[in-house]
Design a protein around this motif. Structure first.
Motif, PDB file in Angstrom:
ATOM      1  N   ASP A  31      13.965  -0.955   2.429  1.00 43.84           N
ATOM      2  CA  ASP A  31      12.991  -1.875   1.998  1.00 43.84           C
ATOM      3  C   ASP A  31      13.398  -3.215   2.622  1.00 43.84           C
ATOM      4  OD1 ASP A  31      11.584   0.022   0.378  1.00 43.84           O
ATOM      5  OD2 ASP A  31      12.778  -0.426  -1.092  1.00 43.84           O
ATOM      6  N   LEU A  32      14.436  -3.491   2.976  1.00 42.24           N
ATOM      7  CA  LEU A  32      14.916  -4.878   3.284  1.00 42.24           C
ATOM      8  C   LEU A  32      14.456  -4.921   4.820  1.00 42.24           C
ATOM      9  CD1 LEU A  32      18.563  -5.610   2.017  1.00 42.24           C
ATOM     10  CD2 LEU A  32      16.403  -6.341   0.938  1.00 42.24           C
ATOM     11  N   HIS A  33      14.512  -4.043   5.598  1.00 40.10           N
ATOM     12  CA  HIS A  33      13.988  -3.801   6.947  1.00 40.10           C
ATOM     13  C   HIS A  33      12.332  -4.336   6.799  1.00 40.10           C
ATOM     14  CE1 HIS A  33      17.755  -1.932   7.772  1.00 40.10           C
ATOM     15  NE2 HIS A  33      17.230  -0.783   7.734  1.00 40.10           N
ATOM     16  N   LEU A  34      11.728  -3.976   6.001  1.00 41.96           N
ATOM     17  CA  LEU A  34      10.275  -4.257   5.627  1.00 41.96           C
ATOM     18  C   LEU A  34      10.125  -5.670   5.359  1.00 41.96           C
ATOM     19  CD1 LEU A  34       8.841  -1.112   3.794  1.00 41.96           C
ATOM     20  CD2 LEU A  34       9.010  -1.423   6.402  1.00 41.96           C
ATOM     21  N   TYR A  35      11.170  -6.102   4.414  1.00 45.33           N
ATOM     22  CA  TYR A  35      11.029  -7.208   3.684  1.00 45.33           C
ATOM     23  C   TYR A  35      11.345  -8.453   4.761  1.00 45.33           C
ATOM     24  CZ  TYR A  35      12.681 -10.851   0.145  1.00 45.33           C
ATOM     25  OH  TYR A  35      12.812 -12.061  -0.329  1.00 45.33           O
ATOM     26  N   ASP A  36      12.328  -8.049   5.726  1.00 47.34           N
ATOM     27  CA  ASP A  36      12.666  -8.928   6.773  1.00 47.34           C
ATOM     28  C   ASP A  36      11.805  -9.068   8.021  1.00 47.34           C
ATOM     29  OD1 ASP A  36      14.841  -9.507   5.439  1.00 47.34           O
ATOM     30  OD2 ASP A  36      16.263  -8.480   6.402  1.00 47.34           O
ATOM     31  N   GLY A  37      10.656  -8.181   7.756  1.00 43.15           N
ATOM     32  CA  GLY A  37       9.657  -8.036   8.762  1.00 43.15           C
ATOM     33  C   GLY A  37      10.053  -7.518  10.183  1.00 43.15           C
ATOM     34  N   CYS A  38      11.202  -6.358   9.986  1.00 42.02           N
ATOM     35  CA  CYS A  38      11.731  -5.961  11.366  1.00 42.02           C
ATOM     36  C   CYS A  38      10.664  -4.737  11.672  1.00 42.02           C
ATOM     37  CB  CYS A  38      13.043  -5.292  11.092  1.00 42.02           C
ATOM     38  SG  CYS A  38      14.010  -6.455  10.591  1.00 42.02           S
ATOM     39  N   ILE A  39       9.866  -4.205  10.552  1.00 43.11           N
ATOM     40  CA  ILE A  39       9.000  -3.073  11.014  1.00 43.11           C
ATOM     41  C   ILE A  39       7.779  -3.447  11.072  1.00 43.11           C
ATOM     42  CG2 ILE A  39       8.605  -0.699  10.438  1.00 43.11           C
ATOM     43  CD1 ILE A  39      11.459  -0.345   9.822  1.00 43.11           C
ATOM     44  N   PRO A  40       6.905  -3.484  12.295  1.00 43.52           N
ATOM     45  CA  PRO A  40       5.652  -4.182  12.307  1.00 43.52           C
ATOM     46  C   PRO A  40       4.296  -3.455  11.971  1.00 43.52           C
ATOM     47  CG  PRO A  40       6.317  -3.484  14.128  1.00 43.52           C
ATOM     48  CD  PRO A  40       7.448  -2.927  13.465  1.00 43.52           C
ATOM     49  N   PHE A  41       4.620  -2.453  10.885  1.00 47.13           N
ATOM     50  CA  PHE A  41       3.471  -1.649  10.666  1.00 47.13           C
ATOM     51  C   PHE A  41       3.080  -1.800   9.263  1.00 47.13           C
ATOM     52  CE2 PHE A  41       5.434   0.210  14.301  1.00 47.13           C
ATOM     53  CZ  PHE A  41       4.342   0.265  15.136  1.00 47.13           C
ATOM     54  N   MET A  42       3.482  -2.942   8.696  1.00 45.56           N
ATOM     55  CA  MET A  42       2.991  -2.996   7.346  1.00 45.56           C
ATOM     56  C   MET A  42       2.025  -3.964   7.187  1.00 45.56           C
ATOM     57  SD  MET A  42       5.218  -1.557   5.067  1.00 45.56           S
ATOM     58  CE  MET A  42       4.964  -2.406   3.480  1.00 45.56           C
ATOM     59  N   LYS A  43       1.146  -4.026   6.129  1.00 49.34           N
ATOM     60  CA  LYS A  43      -0.039  -4.736   5.896  1.00 49.34           C
ATOM     61  C   LYS A  43       0.104  -5.391   4.608  1.00 49.34           C
ATOM     62  CE  LYS A  43      -3.245  -1.729   8.468  1.00 49.34           C
ATOM     63  NZ  LYS A  43      -4.316  -0.677   8.206  1.00 49.34           N
ATOM     64  N   PRO A  44      -0.370  -6.649   4.449  1.00 55.30           N
ATOM     65  CA  PRO A  44      -0.493  -7.320   3.274  1.00 55.30           C
ATOM     66  C   PRO A  44      -1.405  -6.452   2.195  1.00 55.30           C
ATOM     67  CG  PRO A  44      -1.191  -8.926   4.964  1.00 55.30           C
ATOM     68  CD  PRO A  44      -1.135  -7.507   5.512  1.00 55.30           C
ATOM     69  N   GLY A  45      -0.476  -6.344   0.859  1.00 57.52           N
ATOM     70  CA  GLY A  45      -1.098  -5.584  -0.023  1.00 57.52           C
ATOM     71  C   GLY A  45      -0.621  -4.218  -0.135  1.00 57.52           C
ATOM     72  N   ASP A  46       0.120  -3.771   0.829  1.00 60.95           N
ATOM     73  CA  ASP A  46       0.740  -2.396   0.732  1.00 60.95           C
ATOM     74  C   ASP A  46       1.713  -2.177  -0.343  1.00 60.95           C
ATOM     75  OD1 ASP A  46      -0.594  -1.463   3.065  1.00 60.95           O
ATOM     76  OD2 ASP A  46       1.158  -1.880   4.399  1.00 60.95           O
ATOM     77  N   VAL A  47       1.545  -1.348  -1.330  1.00 56.11           N
ATOM     78  CA  VAL A  47       2.683  -1.141  -2.454  1.00 56.11           C
ATOM     79  C   VAL A  47       3.797  -0.258  -1.885  1.00 56.11           C
ATOM     80  CG1 VAL A  47       2.952   0.197  -4.347  1.00 56.11           C
ATOM     81  CG2 VAL A  47       0.761  -0.657  -4.061  1.00 56.11           C
ATOM     82  N   MET A  48       5.041  -0.993  -2.135  1.00 56.91           N
ATOM     83  CA  MET A  48       6.214  -0.636  -1.583  1.00 56.91           C
ATOM     84  C   MET A  48       7.038   0.294  -2.302  1.00 56.91           C
ATOM     85  SD  MET A  48       7.519  -4.212  -0.215  1.00 56.91           S
ATOM     86  CE  MET A  48       8.992  -3.749   0.682  1.00 56.91           C
ATOM     87  N   GLY A  49       8.152   0.787  -1.851  1.00 54.47           N
ATOM     88  CA  GLY A  49       9.003   1.890  -2.761  1.00 54.47           C
ATOM     89  C   GLY A  49       8.907   3.176  -2.435  1.00 54.47           C
ATOM     90  N   HIS A  50      10.258   3.860  -2.240  1.00 53.25           N
ATOM     91  CA  HIS A  50      10.214   5.077  -1.886  1.00 53.25           C
ATOM     92  C   HIS A  50      11.227   5.887  -2.615  1.00 53.25           C
ATOM     93  CE1 HIS A  50      12.848   3.172   0.774  1.00 53.25           C
ATOM     94  NE2 HIS A  50      13.825   4.130   0.495  1.00 53.25           N
ATOM     95  N   GLU A  51      11.807   5.220  -3.714  1.00 54.45           N
ATOM     96  CA  GLU A  51      13.035   5.924  -4.566  1.00 54.45           C
ATOM     97  C   GLU A  51      12.713   5.898  -5.842  1.00 54.45           C
ATOM     98  OE1 GLU A  51      16.683   3.689  -3.879  1.00 54.45           O
ATOM     99  OE2 GLU A  51      16.647   4.361  -1.638  1.00 54.45           O
ATOM    100  N   PRO A  52      11.500   6.531  -6.253  1.00 57.10           N
ATOM    101  CA  PRO A  52      11.083   6.797  -7.827  1.00 57.10           C
ATOM    102  C   PRO A  52      11.480   8.141  -8.671  1.00 57.10           C
ATOM    103  CG  PRO A  52       9.091   7.372  -6.367  1.00 57.10           C
ATOM    104  CD  PRO A  52      10.470   7.252  -5.698  1.00 57.10           C
ATOM    105  N   MET A  53      11.386   8.094  -9.825  1.00 59.73           N
ATOM    106  CA  MET A  53      11.482   9.240 -10.730  1.00 59.73           C
ATOM    107  C   MET A  53      10.417   8.978 -11.944  1.00 59.73           C
ATOM    108  SD  MET A  53      14.913   9.324 -12.689  1.00 59.73           S
ATOM    109  CE  MET A  53      14.477  10.552 -13.761  1.00 59.73           C
ATOM    110  N   GLY A  54      10.167  10.163 -12.406  1.00 64.06           N
ATOM    111  CA  GLY A  54       9.299   9.743 -13.728  1.00 64.06           C
ATOM    112  C   GLY A  54       8.938  11.141 -14.243  1.00 64.06           C
ATOM    113  N   VAL A  55       7.576  11.151 -14.932  1.00 66.46           N
ATOM    114  CA  VAL A  55       6.971  12.299 -15.780  1.00 66.46           C
ATOM    115  C   VAL A  55       5.787  12.506 -15.218  1.00 66.46           C
ATOM    116  CG1 VAL A  55       6.361  12.952 -17.890  1.00 66.46           C
ATOM    117  CG2 VAL A  55       8.269  11.642 -17.740  1.00 66.46           C
ATOM    118  N   VAL A  56       5.601  13.735 -14.723  1.00 61.87           N
ATOM    119  CA  VAL A  56       4.049  14.271 -14.550  1.00 61.87           C
ATOM    120  C   VAL A  56       3.252  13.951 -15.393  1.00 61.87           C
ATOM    121  CG1 VAL A  56       2.883  15.935 -13.450  1.00 61.87           C
ATOM    122  CG2 VAL A  56       5.035  15.903 -12.814  1.00 61.87           C
TER     123      VAL A  56
END
Ligand SMILES: NC(=O)c1ccc[n+]([C@@H]2O[C@H](COP(=O)([O-])OP(=O)(O)OC[C@H]3O[C@@H](n4cnc5c(N)ncnc54)[C@H](O)[C@@H]3O)[C@@H](O)[C@H]2O)c1
Ligand SMILES: [Zn+2]
Ligand SMILES: [Zn+2]
Length: 395
Positions: free
Chosen positions: A41-66
């Motif tokens: 996420d820091l690579h996105l935060y730092d602007g190193c990956i130029p394929f983000m758009k304002p408003g995109d929801v971040m995060g790829h390490e979740p768990m929870g309940v269906v």
């Protein structure tokens, strides 16, 4: 619902966004109970990956309940009420790549495949919250998440383990494990690991689980002394590259031959105090190089002849001055990739259940999701001895 959105480089925000809905018949909606901030996420935060758009929801390490499943989800595999962890790559389970266990290379889950064709030669799997290059999927730093092909992707969890023991099955535990495992480690091997961030910490412990004889961990004692201490607590010998010469120390610790396996758990934003680090910084700032491959260079230089260099740190584009002469003449093997998380979950859950590892060791902060902005700053600027932040969407 509340979610963390990307606004611009160095700016994220917690916003109210529409609740996700079932769109396809095999989708599920997961109510998130724990979700983490990753070095990726820091690579996105730092602007190193130029394929983000304002408003995109971040995060790829979740768990929870269906919360809800689509009509075609296989109910023998996933149903409402199941406790689940969500692997960060989205797999179809059926394509050439998924059938070979290469789920982060899935051919069917990236709807923006044309971008992948242009940038990478072939598109790779969709990834939650990780830019439009990997599909533009909404991420999991949110109260709810839509997960496609739920019966392939959601991994069921037992009820008797705490969130902090199992949430890292979404990414950093399998990633650290794969970093060593795909190098085919032998029992008397020495494994050197660059980077003592969360991924490095799991690579260190995984190297021991995989019976490495010696593990050497490298990081910057000026910036992150507590990470080096965490590595020592796991049994690693540490090298502080702000004070010691990495190459000389590695030779000293390996009888003069170099480590059998060298893991880059740093990636495209490596820093350093040597001339090549300054060179990368200048080329990076003048947009002549997208990535800073300081660690790849050093790992190739230090690795023993016939050894393996494992690049698990993320790179985004182009690197300069990779020592192909050393790579070729020393007969090195390169292993790399986004983690094929799905294939490691059962094996790693077994290690957790049998108490061979308790992944909660890495958590230094649990914050309400509403404090994600402060969390990103703290993790990015290595404040308050931060190693890993878990966000709580219900707090
Ligand atoms: N391949 C995958 O599937 C996958 C999955 C998750 C994360 N990652 C990547 O792994 C990398 C590490 O992730 P993290 O969460 O641990 O990140 P992090 O940013 O918290 O940690 C990186 C660490 O590397 C250290 N470092 C910087 N320059 C160094 C150098 N020259 N030598 C040694 N150490 C150096 C930093 O001080 C820091 O402690 C990132 O690039 C991330 O994107 C890859
Ligand atoms: Zn991650
Ligand atoms: Zn697939």
């Amino acid at each position: 619902m509340k979610a963390v959105t990307w606004c611009a480089p160095y700016k994220v925000s917690v916003e109210n966004v529409p609740d996700p809905k079932i769109i396809n018949r095999r989708d599920a909606i997961v109510r998130i109970t724990s979700t983490c901030i990753c070095g990726s996420d820091l690579h996105l935060y730092d602007g190193c990956i130029p394929f983000m758009k304002p408003g995109d929801v971040m995060g790829h390490e979740p768990m929870g309940v269906v919360e809800e499943v689509g009509p075609d989800v296989d109910k023998n595999k996933i149903k409402k009420g199941d406790r689940v962890v969500v692997p960060f790559p989205i797999a179809c389970g059926a394509c050439f790549f998924c059938q070979r266990g290469l789920t982060s290379c899935c051919d069917n889950t990236n709807p923006k495949a044309y971008l992948g064709d242009h940038v990478l030669g072939q598109p790779t799997a969709g990834i939650y919250g990780y830019s439009h290059l990997t599909g533009g999927f909404a991420g999991g730093q949110a109260q709810f998440l839509r997960t496609p092909l739920a019966d392939v992707n959601l991994q069921k969890l037992p009820e008797d383990l705490e969130d902090h023991q199992v949430v890292f099955l979404s990414d950093i535990f399998p990633t650290g494990y794969m970093a060593v495992q795909h190098c085919n480690p032998q029992p008397d091997d020495t494994v050197a690991i660059w980077g003592c961030g969360p991924v490095g910490q799991f690579a260190i412990r995984s190297a021991f689980l995989l019976k490495a004889a010696k593990v050497i961990a490298i990081d910057d004692g000026k910036r992150v002394p507590s990470r080096l201490k965490m590595a020592r607590d796991a049994g690693a010998i540490t090298i502080d590259f702000s004070e010691e010469y990495v190459y000389e120390r590695l030779l000293e610790l390996t009888g003069g031959i170099g480590p059998d396996i060298c893991v880059d758990a740093v990636g495209m934003e490596a820093h350093g105090y040597s001339p090549d680090a300054l060179y990368d910084k200048i080329k990076n700032l003048t947009m002549l190089e997208t990535d800073r491959p300081k660690v790849i260079r050093q790992a190739i230089h230090c690795c023993r002849k016939g050894g393996t260099v494992s690049i698990i740190g993320v790179y985004g584009g182009l690197s300069d001055k990779i020592p192909t002469g050393a790579l070729m003449n020393k007969g090195l093997t390169i292993k790399t990739g986004q983690c094929h998380v799905h294939r490691y979950v059962p094996e790693l859950l077994d290690h957790i259940r049998h108490r061979r590892i308790d992944p909660s060791f890495v958590v230094t902060h649990r914050l309400p999701l509403s404090q994600a902005v402060e969390g990103y700053k703290m993790f990015r600027f290595r404040q308050d001895e931060c190693v890993k932040i878990v966000l709580d969407p219900a707090a």
